[in-house]
Design a protein around this motif. Structure first.
Motif, PDB file in Angstrom:
ATOM      1  N   LYS A 323     -64.361  -1.690   2.474  1.00 17.12           N
ATOM      2  CA  LYS A 323     -65.588  -0.902   2.254  1.00 17.12           C
ATOM      3  C   LYS A 323     -65.594  -0.210   0.902  1.00 17.12           C
ATOM      4  CE  LYS A 323     -68.779  -0.913   5.437  1.00 17.12           C
ATOM      5  NZ  LYS A 323     -68.440  -0.592   6.822  1.00 17.12           N
ATOM      6  N   THR A 324     -64.420   0.348   0.519  1.00 20.40           N
ATOM      7  CA  THR A 324     -64.357   1.144  -0.709  1.00 20.40           C
ATOM      8  C   THR A 324     -63.647   0.400  -1.841  1.00 20.40           C
ATOM      9  OG1 THR A 324     -62.295   2.147   0.038  1.00 20.40           O
ATOM     10  CG2 THR A 324     -64.339   3.330   0.591  1.00 20.40           C
ATOM     11  N   GLY A 325     -63.312  -0.860  -1.627  1.00 21.02           N
ATOM     12  CA  GLY A 325     -62.588  -1.638  -2.633  1.00 21.02           C
ATOM     13  C   GLY A 325     -63.536  -2.445  -3.507  1.00 21.02           C
ATOM     14  N   PRO A 326     -62.986  -3.256  -4.405  1.00 23.03           N
ATOM     15  CA  PRO A 326     -63.824  -4.114  -5.251  1.00 23.03           C
ATOM     16  C   PRO A 326     -64.722  -5.004  -4.383  1.00 23.03           C
ATOM     17  CG  PRO A 326     -61.525  -4.163  -5.980  1.00 23.03           C
ATOM     18  CD  PRO A 326     -61.543  -3.425  -4.681  1.00 23.03           C
ATOM     19  N   GLY A 327     -66.010  -5.023  -4.697  1.00 22.54           N
ATOM     20  CA  GLY A 327     -66.951  -5.813  -3.917  1.00 22.54           C
ATOM     21  C   GLY A 327     -67.457  -5.114  -2.672  1.00 22.54           C
ATOM     22  N   GLY A 328     -66.900  -3.955  -2.357  1.00 21.40           N
ATOM     23  CA  GLY A 328     -67.313  -3.205  -1.169  1.00 21.40           C
ATOM     24  C   GLY A 328     -68.589  -2.422  -1.413  1.00 21.40           C
ATOM     25  N   GLU A 329     -69.169  -1.915  -0.332  1.00 21.04           N
ATOM     26  CA  GLU A 329     -70.470  -1.244  -0.471  1.00 21.04           C
ATOM     27  C   GLU A 329     -70.377   0.163  -1.053  1.00 21.04           C
ATOM     28  OE1 GLU A 329     -71.645   0.649   3.744  1.00 21.04           O
ATOM     29  OE2 GLU A 329     -71.374  -1.520   3.802  1.00 21.04           O
ATOM     30  N   LEU A 330     -69.178   0.761  -1.006  1.00 23.01           N
ATOM     31  CA  LEU A 330     -69.022   2.123  -1.520  1.00 23.01           C
ATOM     32  C   LEU A 330     -67.779   2.194  -2.415  1.00 23.01           C
ATOM     33  CD1 LEU A 330     -70.370   4.880  -1.354  1.00 23.01           C
ATOM     34  CD2 LEU A 330     -68.942   5.404   0.623  1.00 23.01           C
ATOM     35  N   PRO A 331     -67.898   1.708  -3.668  1.00 23.00           N
ATOM     36  CA  PRO A 331     -66.713   1.692  -4.543  1.00 23.00           C
ATOM     37  C   PRO A 331     -66.145   3.094  -4.744  1.00 23.00           C
ATOM     38  CG  PRO A 331     -68.687   0.929  -5.724  1.00 23.00           C
ATOM     39  CD  PRO A 331     -69.095   1.184  -4.315  1.00 23.00           C
ATOM     40  N   MET A 332     -64.854   3.234  -4.464  1.00 22.56           N
ATOM     41  CA  MET A 332     -64.230   4.566  -4.479  1.00 22.56           C
ATOM     42  C   MET A 332     -62.852   4.487  -5.133  1.00 22.56           C
ATOM     43  SD  MET A 332     -63.453   6.967  -1.137  1.00 22.56           S
ATOM     44  CE  MET A 332     -61.847   6.370  -0.565  1.00 22.56           C
ATOM     45  N   ASN A 333     -62.561   5.469  -5.963  1.00 24.85           N
ATOM     46  CA  ASN A 333     -61.250   5.598  -6.607  1.00 24.85           C
ATOM     47  C   ASN A 333     -60.887   4.327  -7.377  1.00 24.85           C
ATOM     48  OD1 ASN A 333     -61.313   8.105  -5.529  1.00 24.85           O
ATOM     49  ND2 ASN A 333     -59.953   7.656  -3.822  1.00 24.85           N
ATOM     50  N   THR A 334     -61.795   3.963  -8.280  1.00 25.48           N
ATOM     51  CA  THR A 334     -61.773   2.666  -8.944  1.00 25.48           C
ATOM     52  C   THR A 334     -60.731   2.543 -10.048  1.00 25.48           C
ATOM     53  OG1 THR A 334     -63.582   3.517 -10.293  1.00 25.48           O
ATOM     54  CG2 THR A 334     -64.183   2.147  -8.416  1.00 25.48           C
ATOM     55  N   ASN A 335     -60.063   3.635 -10.396  1.00 23.10           N
ATOM     56  CA  ASN A 335     -58.944   3.515 -11.348  1.00 23.10           C
ATOM     57  C   ASN A 335     -57.658   3.113 -10.608  1.00 23.10           C
ATOM     58  OD1 ASN A 335     -58.653   5.900  -9.972  1.00 23.10           O
ATOM     59  ND2 ASN A 335     -58.191   7.171 -11.760  1.00 23.10           N
ATOM     60  N   GLY A 336     -57.687   3.227  -9.293  1.00 20.11           N
ATOM     61  CA  GLY A 336     -56.483   3.006  -8.490  1.00 20.11           C
ATOM     62  C   GLY A 336     -56.034   4.307  -7.821  1.00 20.11           C
ATOM     63  N   GLY A 337     -56.738   5.400  -8.159  1.00 21.64           N
ATOM     64  CA  GLY A 337     -56.543   6.667  -7.447  1.00 21.64           C
ATOM     65  C   GLY A 337     -55.204   7.342  -7.686  1.00 21.64           C
ATOM     66  N   GLY A 338     -55.044   8.476  -7.051  1.00 14.87           N
ATOM     67  CA  GLY A 338     -53.762   9.166  -7.085  1.00 14.87           C
ATOM     68  C   GLY A 338     -52.695   8.335  -6.394  1.00 14.87           C
ATOM     69  N   LEU A 339     -53.133   7.446  -5.496  1.00 13.95           N
ATOM     70  CA  LEU A 339     -52.195   6.616  -4.735  1.00 13.95           C
ATOM     71  C   LEU A 339     -51.584   5.512  -5.584  1.00 13.95           C
ATOM     72  CD1 LEU A 339     -54.277   6.304  -1.426  1.00 13.95           C
ATOM     73  CD2 LEU A 339     -52.175   7.642  -1.741  1.00 13.95           C
ATOM     74  N   SER A 340     -52.391   4.945  -6.529  1.00 12.23           N
ATOM     75  CA  SER A 340     -51.886   3.770  -7.258  1.00 12.23           C
ATOM     76  C   SER A 340     -52.151   3.796  -8.769  1.00 12.23           C
ATOM     77  CB  SER A 340     -52.501   2.478  -6.686  1.00 12.23           C
ATOM     78  OG  SER A 340     -51.872   2.128  -5.475  1.00 12.23           O
ATOM     79  N   TYR A 341     -52.880   4.810  -9.265  1.00 11.65           N
ATOM     80  CA  TYR A 341     -53.102   4.892 -10.715  1.00 11.65           C
ATOM     81  C   TYR A 341     -52.092   5.852 -11.339  1.00 11.65           C
ATOM     82  CZ  TYR A 341     -55.250   5.854 -15.235  1.00 11.65           C
ATOM     83  OH  TYR A 341     -55.459   6.009 -16.579  1.00 11.65           O
ATOM     84  N   CYS A 342     -52.234   7.127 -11.000  1.00 12.57           N
ATOM     85  CA  CYS A 342     -51.393   8.165 -11.587  1.00 12.57           C
ATOM     86  C   CYS A 342     -51.635   9.438 -10.801  1.00 12.57           C
ATOM     87  CB  CYS A 342     -51.793   8.371 -13.053  1.00 12.57           C
ATOM     88  SG  CYS A 342     -50.907   9.712 -13.893  1.00 12.57           S
ATOM     89  N   HIS A 343     -50.601  10.239 -10.624  1.00  5.56           N
ATOM     90  CA  HIS A 343     -50.796  11.564 -10.038  1.00  5.56           C
ATOM     91  C   HIS A 343     -49.763  12.496 -10.648  1.00  5.56           C
ATOM     92  CE1 HIS A 343     -51.156  14.915  -7.291  1.00  5.56           C
ATOM     93  NE2 HIS A 343     -52.269  14.387  -6.824  1.00  5.56           N
ATOM     94  N   SER A 344     -50.257  13.434 -11.440  1.00  6.46           N
ATOM     95  CA  SER A 344     -49.356  14.312 -12.183  1.00  6.46           C
ATOM     96  C   SER A 344     -49.125  15.625 -11.447  1.00  6.46           C
ATOM     97  CB  SER A 344     -49.959  14.597 -13.554  1.00  6.46           C
ATOM     98  OG  SER A 344     -51.294  15.056 -13.387  1.00  6.46           O
ATOM     99  N   GLY A 345     -49.978  15.917 -10.452  1.00  2.00           N
ATOM    100  CA  GLY A 345     -49.877  17.187  -9.728  1.00  2.00           C
ATOM    101  C   GLY A 345     -51.258  17.752  -9.466  1.00  2.00           C
ATOM    102  N   ARG A 346     -52.062  17.885 -10.535  1.00  2.93           N
ATOM    103  CA  ARG A 346     -53.468  18.303 -10.393  1.00  2.93           C
ATOM    104  C   ARG A 346     -54.308  17.125 -10.900  1.00  2.93           C
ATOM    105  NH1 ARG A 346     -50.134  22.203 -11.852  1.00  2.93           N
ATOM    106  NH2 ARG A 346     -50.288  24.310 -11.041  1.00  2.93           N
ATOM    107  N   TYR A 347     -54.516  16.170 -10.026  1.00  6.49           N
ATOM    108  CA  TYR A 347     -55.051  14.858 -10.403  1.00  6.49           C
ATOM    109  C   TYR A 347     -56.531  14.869 -10.774  1.00  6.49           C
ATOM    110  CZ  TYR A 347     -57.128  10.272  -9.293  1.00  6.49           C
ATOM    111  OH  TYR A 347     -57.865   9.130  -9.304  1.00  6.49           O
ATOM    112  N   GLY A 348     -57.264  15.920 -10.423  1.00 10.03           N
ATOM    113  CA  GLY A 348     -58.716  15.922 -10.582  1.00 10.03           C
ATOM    114  C   GLY A 348     -59.217  15.467 -11.940  1.00 10.03           C
ATOM    115  N   MET A 349     -58.480  15.784 -12.998  1.00  8.52           N
ATOM    116  CA  MET A 349     -58.888  15.359 -14.338  1.00  8.52           C
ATOM    117  C   MET A 349     -58.985  13.841 -14.438  1.00  8.52           C
ATOM    118  SD  MET A 349     -59.788  15.820 -17.427  1.00  8.52           S
ATOM    119  CE  MET A 349     -59.610  17.557 -17.827  1.00  8.52           C
ATOM    120  N   PHE A 350     -58.040  13.126 -13.850  1.00  5.95           N
ATOM    121  CA  PHE A 350     -58.050  11.660 -13.937  1.00  5.95           C
ATOM    122  C   PHE A 350     -59.247  11.083 -13.182  1.00  5.95           C
ATOM    123  CE2 PHE A 350     -53.682  13.005 -14.579  1.00  5.95           C
ATOM    124  CZ  PHE A 350     -53.376  12.352 -15.756  1.00  5.95           C
ATOM    125  N   ALA A 351     -59.613  11.720 -12.087  1.00  8.36           N
ATOM    126  CA  ALA A 351     -60.799  11.290 -11.330  1.00  8.36           C
ATOM    127  C   ALA A 351     -62.063  11.471 -12.185  1.00  8.36           C
ATOM    128  CB  ALA A 351     -60.902  12.083 -10.026  1.00  8.36           C
TER     129      ALA A 351
END
Lengths: 394, 137
Positions: A323-351
């Motif tokens: 649903k939220t992945g590539p081709g899904g109806e609600l694209p979400m966290n398209t950089n790969g998110g805190g889970l798979s892109y980067c998470h430094s501690g206060r991730y909001g800036m990357f979002a």
């Protein structure tokens, strides 16, 4: 309660540190400084143009000193990962009031190498030190996990449903060469559950990465934005709130009060409803985190994020479309998110930066087609504070 | 000789001191508001419901329900993994974060939401006692 500042200001610069990941050669302040420099270059502005400074975890005093600038407006709101969404809101207000013209919002965190960093736990005399830490809360996984079992109990949400979040998010990371998990390959919900248990109900793949990095944004008035280097990204609406500090103080463990209030303000100011949003960046500190936000922002009814996310379909080539992945109806966290892109501690800036890049059409292989609007939302600490920003590209 | 306790210890403040002194005497004390008649937790200098500063300490029954939990599998100072971090709801209506003391290594199968629990007192040092909870049979 509706704000009246929609479309009065725009994001005109957005950039990260040259690299993200493991950066033992850069201190917390060096990460801030490089991000600031890169964002100003992106905007076509110079450090001397900055007259509003918004930053955390660096304080505005130490960062103004480090950068050699004397801003006439300062904001050091430090309520966790959503501080940067809240900074965007504060910058919009400060610019409208004439308190500053060029707002520089900066993040830098040596989350992995831990150079010049302080623990967020606070002193043993604080509420957290007295009523959380003595009971073995050690790291965010031990507190972010606590609302989950209540949600499972109250709404019948399952671990399998939750495991779809890291799997869908990884699909985006595979399309993003800068994502720290880009080369780690696809994962399935079963893989998430087969990874080592960290703090039940979270396995390792339910948890965000730990990395070093920084990012910065430049915000100015719509009027000034038109003359700058990049096409402006107008800010349509913003919201913020804080409800508590410690997770056990949530009045209802299955709802983030601050997310509800923050989202309502942002949608009202933008004059939009969830169905108008084309792209979502919902801070994924853990797999469960964006599920709470999908519900509390009104993208799905309360309690229904699990069944919503678990509904997948098969692409023509046989691969799974989330649903939220590539081709899904609600694209979400398209950089790969805190889970798979980067998470430094206060991730909001990357979002925030990913939303800007998507709206500018700069997202390469992961670019979502026909984007008009993006909503960025995050928590501060464990569902305690929240910040929301709705952006556009026209 | 026993190893010194390695876990994090609370440092009481004026508004929380009666709670921690009560715990040392194996009594679970809650601040109650004399104006609106409601208890609160954690202890504050004013009632978070009506903002009155007229508060009384009363002993809680110690009976509670498991409101939610997590089972930490990572080592933490003073704890042997896996261990249960719990949010319990006291009979008096307030919630607190604590631990479930289990007779065997905890599993999700052994726990259920809203299961009845009761307070037990863990004298972790000579001067600090932590109120924890155990499942009622």
């Amino acid at each position: 309660m509706t704000g009246k500042l929609g479309r009065t200001a725009a994001i005109v610069g957005a950039a990260e540190t040259n690299r993200i990941g493991k950066l033992p050669e850069m201190s917390r302040l060096a990460l801030h400084a490089q991000a600031a420099r890169n964002a100003l270059a992106d905007a076509g502005l110079a450090m001397g143009d900055v007259d509003g400074l918004f930053c955390t975890p660096a304080g505005p005093n130490e960062l103004s000193e480090y950068l050699g600038i004397v801003p006439r407006y300062v904001d050091g709101t430090g309520v966790g990962g959503c501080s940067y969404m809240i900074f965007v809101r504060h910058a919009v207000a400060a610019i409208a009031a004439g308190y500053c013209d060029v707002a520089l919002i900066v993040h830098g965190e040596s989350g992995r190498s831990w150079i010049d960093m302080e623990s967020a736990a606070g002193p043993p005399s604080g509420p957290n030190g007295q009523f959380e830490a003595p009971f073995g809360t050690s790291g965010a996984a031990t507190t972010y996990s606590l609302p989950v079992m209540r949600h499972f109990h109250q709404y019948g949400t399952t671990k399998r449903q939750m495991s779809h979040v890291p799997a869908a998010t990884r699909e985006w990371a595979v399309l993003n060469p800068r994502a720290l998990m880009h080369s780690a390959g696809r994962i399935t919900p079963e893989d998430v559950e087969a990874s080592p248990v960290i703090c039940y109900p979270f396995n390792r793949l339910d948890c965000c990465l730990v990395a070093d990095g920084g990012g910065a944004l430049v915000v100015t008035s719509m009027e000034r934005a038109r003359d700058l280097r990049k096409k402006p990204v107008p800010i349509l609406g913003t919201g913020e709130a804080t409800a508590h500090r410690m997770v056990a103080m949530m009045r209802d463990l299955t709802t983030s009060e601050s997310t509800v209030l923050s989202g309502q303000q942002a949608f009202a100011e933008a004059g939009l409803v969830p169905a108008d949003i084309d792209h979502l960046m919902l801070y994924d500190a853990f797999s469960f985190t964006p599920m709470m936000f999908l519900e509390d922002l009104g993208f799905v009814p309360k309690g229904e994020s699990g069944p919503f996310l678990a509904e997948t379909r098969m692409a023509d080539n046989g691969s799974l479309i989330y649903k939220t992945g590539p081709g899904g109806e609600l694209p979400m966290n398209t950089n790969g998110g805190g889970l798979s892109y980067c998470h430094s501690g206060r991730y909001g800036m990357f979002a925030m930066i990913e939303a800007v890049q998507q709206l500018r059409g700069e997202a390469g292989k992961r670019q979502v087609a026909n984007l008009r609007t993006s909503l960025v939302h995050g928590p501060g600490r464990q569902f305690a504070a929240a910040g929301t920003v709705i952006l556009s590209n026209d | 000789m026993q190893e010194p306790y390695a876990g994090a210890l609370p440092r009481p403040t004026p508004e929380t001191l009666p709670f921690w002194e009560g715990a040392r005497q194996h009594r679970l004390l809650l601040p109650w508001c004399r104006d609106c008649g409601r208890p609160h937790f954690y202890p504050r200098s004013l009632c978070p419901h009506c903002h009155s500063e007229v508060l009384d300490w009363r002993q809680a029954s110690g009976r509670a329900k498991l409101h939610s939990y997590a089972i930490n599998h990572k080592q933490a100072k003073g704890f042997t993994a896996p261990y249960v971090i719990a949010i319990v709801e006291l009979e008096e209506g307030v919630r607190m974060l604590s631990n479930l003391v289990m007779s065997a290594p905890p599993t999700p199968e052994a726990l259920f939401i809203d299961m009845p629990v009761e307070v037990v007192f863990d004298d972790v040092t000579d001067s600090v006692t932590l109120p924890k909870f155990r499942p009622l049979a």
